[in-house]
Design a protein around this motif. Structure first.
Motif, PDB file in Angstrom:
ATOM      1  N   ARG A 287       0.777  -1.143  -0.045  1.00  0.00           N
ATOM      2  CA  ARG A 287      -0.102   0.082   0.080  1.00  0.00           C
ATOM      3  C   ARG A 287       0.975   1.405  -0.099  1.00  0.00           C
ATOM      4  O   ARG A 287       0.524   2.325  -0.578  1.00  0.00           O
ATOM      5  N   GLN A 288       2.071   1.272   0.842  1.00  0.00           N
ATOM      6  CA  GLN A 288       2.967   2.193   0.908  1.00  0.00           C
ATOM      7  C   GLN A 288       3.439   2.665  -0.535  1.00  0.00           C
ATOM      8  O   GLN A 288       3.521   3.775  -0.990  1.00  0.00           O
ATOM      9  N   ALA A 289       3.873   1.618  -1.250  1.00  0.00           N
ATOM     10  CA  ALA A 289       4.488   1.815  -2.589  1.00  0.00           C
ATOM     11  C   ALA A 289       3.421   2.417  -3.643  1.00  0.00           C
ATOM     12  O   ALA A 289       3.876   3.230  -4.273  1.00  0.00           O
ATOM     13  N   VAL A 301       2.003  -4.893  -7.774  1.00  0.00           N
ATOM     14  CA  VAL A 301       3.445  -4.381  -7.862  1.00  0.00           C
ATOM     15  C   VAL A 301       4.350  -5.690  -7.930  1.00  0.00           C
ATOM     16  O   VAL A 301       3.857  -6.712  -8.156  1.00  0.00           O
ATOM     17  N   ILE A 302       5.731  -5.413  -7.628  1.00  0.00           N
ATOM     18  CA  ILE A 302       6.525  -6.603  -7.874  1.00  0.00           C
ATOM     19  C   ILE A 302       7.167  -6.673  -6.468  1.00  0.00           C
ATOM     20  O   ILE A 302       7.586  -5.992  -5.748  1.00  0.00           O
ATOM     21  N   GLU A 303       7.087  -8.016  -5.801  1.00  0.00           N
ATOM     22  CA  GLU A 303       7.631  -8.489  -4.442  1.00  0.00           C
ATOM     23  C   GLU A 303       8.731  -9.303  -4.692  1.00  0.00           C
ATOM     24  O   GLU A 303       8.904 -10.164  -5.484  1.00  0.00           O
ATOM     25  N   SER A 304       9.672  -8.708  -4.158  1.00  0.00           N
ATOM     26  CA  SER A 304      11.258  -9.453  -4.517  1.00  0.00           C
ATOM     27  C   SER A 304      11.933  -9.997  -3.166  1.00  0.00           C
ATOM     28  O   SER A 304      11.663  -9.226  -2.232  1.00  0.00           O
ATOM     29  N   VAL A 318       7.394   6.481 -13.344  1.00  0.00           N
ATOM     30  CA  VAL A 318       7.619   6.656 -11.991  1.00  0.00           C
ATOM     31  C   VAL A 318       7.596   5.560 -11.303  1.00  0.00           C
ATOM     32  O   VAL A 318       6.416   4.808 -11.310  1.00  0.00           O
ATOM     33  N   LEU A 319       8.432   5.265 -10.286  1.00  0.00           N
ATOM     34  CA  LEU A 319       8.648   4.117  -9.560  1.00  0.00           C
ATOM     35  C   LEU A 319       8.566   4.460  -8.048  1.00  0.00           C
ATOM     36  O   LEU A 319       9.092   5.753  -7.707  1.00  0.00           O
ATOM     37  N   ALA A 320       8.622   3.594  -7.275  1.00  0.00           N
ATOM     38  CA  ALA A 320       8.753   3.676  -5.754  1.00  0.00           C
ATOM     39  C   ALA A 320       8.934   2.154  -5.256  1.00  0.00           C
ATOM     40  O   ALA A 320       8.524   1.455  -5.756  1.00  0.00           O
ATOM     41  N   ALA A 368       6.689  -0.462  -7.077  1.00  0.00           N
ATOM     42  CA  ALA A 368       5.638  -0.184  -7.749  1.00  0.00           C
ATOM     43  C   ALA A 368       6.012   0.884  -9.004  1.00  0.00           C
ATOM     44  O   ALA A 368       6.776   1.563  -8.720  1.00  0.00           O
ATOM     45  N   VAL A 369       4.931   0.846  -9.876  1.00  0.00           N
ATOM     46  CA  VAL A 369       4.879   1.792 -11.070  1.00  0.00           C
ATOM     47  C   VAL A 369       3.907   2.546 -11.003  1.00  0.00           C
ATOM     48  O   VAL A 369       2.652   2.088 -10.842  1.00  0.00           O
TER      49      VAL A 369
END
Length: 541
Positions: A287-289, A301-304, A318-320, A368-369
């Protein structure tokens, strides 16, 4: 009104109750009632042999759920639905002769008994589309195999105890195999993915050979191609080869790191079909990303795992990155590098490559993008489920990730502080539902020990090392519904903390359940990290 049926409620964390009932008729009655008249906030209803697990979306709804359950009389018969499925079976299973020997019937009589009585799907099982069928000829009751097979073919028709079932996909199993069918039990391209749902009446019919039809016929709702003949377009989790409508040029995976998947907030409400929620393990970080890049909270999003992810931009984006404390490096095509901040939005221009270092703290990073990753949805979610195989496959080098359209009028957020982990990390628990299976000091030992996270942990659960918890009861429970956050204790006495990809049902007793609000922090614990459990409401957390 008198209540002839005994009903016992047991807490399962802060968002679920386990209803213990005298037997299967009461289970089916309560299940049918809740499906017809859902409780406010009801998310999942998971029936089993003698229990019904009911979950709600928010902890504040649990008291109303308990009051409603106490008002229901499960001794009233359930209404039989009119859903009927006929399944053609070629009775040539490897265990048919042994079943005949165990039952004292001829092989022909076994087939006649299996086809001569309608079966009813009582509850789901360990895999999407697997259903326990009841009500068959009682002469067919046989025990499971002493040693389970490592691989039972998809379409296998089987018996175990008073139940029959069809294996929806190749999987381990200990049931007695009496035949095989070409029917596809589970297809996410159908409006109703499960061919057999709880309450469905099933009739088996014997055929000399199985009819194979096209995958198109499968999508039209008919019986499916024989196991292994469907084309790749209908395999759950297969990636679409074309860019989804409305998606723009996205990012390409240069390096997936140790293990990276697409995740959103998962698939709630499908546990009766054998589908756990999946979704991001650290939902707060997801949620923050998304907040930082201006996306809706549940965007993909991508979880790594453990850093190492590298992404190249096809266009400006734009990413975070949030979650684990990784260092970020952006390399331009001409070799210039700069380091964006964690937990802050930044621009990744076309041709630039973003790389993550291994984390200095935490375990899972969330990228996140703006616009969200536009992977194909499966059952309403873009999440990868590592246990069931639903959703897109894990990312690989060269995977193309399309990006969706940004939300009109949305704005990127300002930098935020990373969340810091404690050592030991204190997680609150609610005892039960099966704490009575352990000795009187077991809950105190659970909460008085610093447990270490084992390296044999994954998205299904965290394996913990420490002193063994001692049982007071021998044997195993009949399988019953379980939840994210459950502390299941196998015969070794060492707890397993279930995470997002946990099995829907389990037969090991659950001594306690971590409250929902604390599970995000469990997702960030690497091997060797310490956990201290505290009773919810004790003031210790």
């Amino acid at each position: 009104m008198s209540r002839p049926a005994e009903l016992v409620l047991r807490p399962v964390g802060d968002r679920a109750l386990l209803v213990e009932l005298p037997g299967l008729p009461e289970v089916l009655s309560l299940q049918a009632h809740l499906q017809e008249h859902p409780v406010e906030g009801q998310a999942d209803v998971v029936a089993a042999a003698c229990t019904v697990l009911v979950t709600v979306r928010e902890a504040r709804q649990i008291d109303a759920l308990a009051a409603r359950l106490r008002s229901i009389d499960p001794s009233l018969p359930s209404e039989q639905g009119d859903s009927l499925v006929t399944i053609e079976v070629q009775y040539d299973g490897v265990d048919l002769a042994d079943v005949a020997r165990r039952t004292g019937l001829s092989e022909e009589a076994v087939v006649s008994a299996h086809t001569g009585t309608p079966w009813v799907a009582a509850f789901g099982g360990f895999a999407p589309g697997f259903a326990y069928l009841t009500g068959g000829d009682p002469r067919l009751e046989v025990p499971r195999r002493h040693s389970p097979r490592t691989a039972v073919p998809a379409g296998s028709v089987a018996l175990a105890g008073p139940y029959s079932a069809v294996y929806p996909r190749e999987s381990p199993g200990g049931w007695q195999l009496i035949g095989r069918t070409a029917a596809v039990l589970w297809d996410t391209h159908r409006a109703e993915p499960a061919l057999i749902r709880p309450g469905t009446t099933v009739r088996f019919t014997a055929v000399r050979e199985l009819v194979q039809i096209s995958a198109q016929g499968m999508h039209d709702g008919g019986l499916s191609a024989a196991p292994g003949t469907a084309d790749a377009s209908v395999v759950p989790g297969s990636a679409a080869s074309t860019r989804p409508a409305g998606a723009q040029g996205g990012l390409t995976v240069v390096d997936p790191g140790l293990y990276s998947t697409v995740q959103d907030l998962g698939r709630p409400g499908l546990m009766d079909l054998g589908v756990a929620g999946a979704g991001a393990l650290d939902r707060a970080a997801l949620r923050q990303a998304n907040r930082l890049v201006g996306n809706p909270a549940g965007s993909a999003v991508i979880e790594s795992l453990n850093g190492g992810l590298a992404l190249e931009a096809e266009e400006d984006h734009v990413l975070a990155v949030t979650g684990a404390e990784v260092d970020l490096t952006v390399s331009t095509p001409d070799g210039v590098e700069h380091s964006p901040s964690l937990c802050a939005p930044f621009l990744l221009r076309s041709g630039e490559v973003l790389r993550q270092s291994p984390p200095v703290a935490g375990l899972r990073a969330y990228t996140a993008v703006r616009g969200g990753f536009a992977a194909e949805q499966v059952l309403g979610s873009r999440s990868t489920d590592s246990l069931s195989g639903l959703g897109p496959p894990a990312l690989m080098r060269g995977t193309a990730l399309p990006v969706g359209q940004e939300r009109p009028g949305s704005a990127v957020g300002g930098p935020e502080a990373p969340r810091r982990a404690g050592s030991p990390e204190v997680l609150r628990v609610v005892p039960g539902p099966r704490d009575a299976w352990f000795d009187d000091g077991a809950v105190a030992l659970l909460c008085g020990t610093d447990w270490a996270v084992s390296a044999q942990s994954n998205r299904i659960g965290l394996r913990l090392t420490g002193p063994a918890l001692t049982r007071m009861r021998e044997g195993e429970l009949p399988s019953e519904g379980t939840v994210r956050g459950a502390l299941q204790v196998p015969p070794s006495g060492l707890p397993l903390l279930f995470l997002a990809d946990h099995p829907v049902t389990g037969g090991y007793p659950v001594i306690a359940v971590v409250v929902s609000a604390d599970l995000d922090r469990a997702a960030q614990l690497p091997p060797g990290a310490l956990i201290r459990f505290a009773l919810a409401g004790s003031g210790s957390a």
